[in-house]
Design a protein around this motif. Structure first.
Motif, PDB file in Angstrom:
ATOM      1  N   GLU A 237       0.840  -1.192   0.000  1.00  8.02           N
ATOM      2  CA  GLU A 237       0.000   0.000   0.000  1.00  8.02           C
ATOM      3  C   GLU A 237       0.874   1.241   0.000  1.00  8.02           C
ATOM      4  O   GLU A 237       1.859   1.323   0.739  1.00  8.02           O
ATOM      5  N   GLY A 242       3.778  -4.214   3.644  1.00  7.79           N
ATOM      6  CA  GLY A 242       3.022  -4.353   4.883  1.00  7.79           C
ATOM      7  C   GLY A 242       3.174  -5.742   5.457  1.00  7.79           C
ATOM      8  O   GLY A 242       4.215  -6.390   5.309  1.00  7.79           O
ATOM      9  N   GLU A 243       2.129  -6.223   6.084  1.00  6.81           N
ATOM     10  CA  GLU A 243       2.146  -7.542   6.710  1.00  6.81           C
ATOM     11  C   GLU A 243       2.441  -8.622   5.669  1.00  6.81           C
ATOM     12  O   GLU A 243       1.989  -8.536   4.524  1.00  6.81           O
TER      13      GLU A 243
END
Length: 345
Positions: A237, A242-243
């Protein structure tokens, strides 16, 4: 071509690669075969005898079931369109105006429908002060052709480095490169728009493991990065990682490439070698991964009703990968012990 780190890590990697070369053929029966049901995006074998070092994959946007690939070095300015229904080459594209490619390692398709080819390898880890990206529109018709490609010079803000993964974001068109290093690589972001006439400087925006290829999901919300023995999928993003989670990558002799299917329902994992195999693995979780829209399960996919195994063979439904992984590890351990004993003798 495969490159290994130097020193003790290099010797270990070379030993492991040798062990895989010995043990994996024993499980040839568990590998994929060319699909006989006529459906695209299934497990398939690249039949073209010219393609012996397939180092990148990109799912065609204009031709369903077709995958673009290339050899990594000593081949020339060629890109091949391979039909996943048959494993046969439908078109050979010769790039004109790009000089002599040195080490082509990645391929991706942008939101403009252009193919981006990454001549970004550097097996000597920083010998070349710049690398190249080639770009041309994906052909509307699949036949042998010569096309004029645009060539972009690429440098890194923190110095030259080896890389094998080139990814174009499917929404913004921004180009990313993941470097390859035994101590962990970096994710590099290119300028908002590539330009000719001057170097395009890529800047480090994230930390990643050893990477041999990568790809964005069709909606751009996920980025998968693979190595020789594993793969991880990251949330993506605003240009940042990110995760992340483990992905059930198949065990392959020379694991070099990965891409999402055009609909995002699965990942396609490829490898080097004559008649190399491309294995489909279903995706899961979230619209970025296209969960639930698959056309079926290939040999790399989980059994129905279960989660697929992770790259290390864990998780429900990963019994096939787990069995193969255990066999490989046993073979590696046996070879390693034999080498140690020989040194002591």
């Amino acid at each position: 071509m495969p490159s290994y780190p130097t020193g003790a890590a290099g010797r270990a990697a070379a030993t492991l690669a040798a062990a895989l070369a010995v043990t994996l053929p024993l499980f040839a029966g568990a590998g994929p075969a060319v699909a006989d049901d006529g459906r695209p995006d299934r497990d398939f074998t690249i039949e073209d005898p010219r393609i012996t070092e397939s180092s990148g994959l990109a799912a065609s946007r204009a031709h369903p079931g077709v995958y673009w690939t290339h050899n990594d070095s000593d081949d020339g300015p060629y890109v091949y369109a391979v039909d996943s229904r048959t494993g046969k080459t439908l078109a050979t594209i010769t790039m004109r105006g790009v000089g002599e490619p040195r080490d082509v390692e990645g391929i991706s398709i942008g939101p403009d429908g252009d193919l981006y080819v990454g001549d970004i390898g550097d097996n000597l880890d920083g010998t070349w002060d710049h690398v190249w990206i080639y770009r041309f529109p994906e052909p509307k018709a699949l036949r042998d052709a010569t096309v004029t490609a645009v060539q972009y010079d690429v440098t890194y803000a923190d110095g030259a480095r080896n890389a094998e993964a080139l990814m174009v974001h499917p929404k913004t068109g921004r180009v990313y490169i993941a470097s390859k290093n035994e101590d962990g690589g970096g994710l590099y972001e290119g300028p908002a728009k590539l330009t000719t006439g001057s170097a395009n400087v890529f800047r480090r925006v994230g930390e990643v493991p050893w990477v041999t290829d990568g790809a964005f999901s069709p909606d751009g919300t996920r980025l998968v990065l693979r190595s020789y023995f594993s793969a991880r999928e990251y949330a993506f993003e605003d240009g940042r990682l990110g995760e992340d989670r483990s992905v059930g990558a198949p065990f392959q002799r020379q694991a070099e490439s990965v891409t999402y299917t055009a609909d995002g329902s699965a990942l396609m994992f490829g490898s080097e070698g004559a008649r190399s195999e491309v294995v489909r693995v279903e995706t899961e979780g979230g619209p970025g991964s296209g969960s639930g829209s698959g056309s079926g399960e290939g040999s790399g996919a989980p059994a129905k009703g279960g989660d697929r195994g992770s790259a290390d063979g864990t998780g429900e439904g990963g019994s096939g990968n787990a069995a193969l992984g255990a066999a490989v590890l046993v073979g590696v351990a046996a070879l390693w012990l034999a080498l140690k004993r020989r040194r002591r003798g």
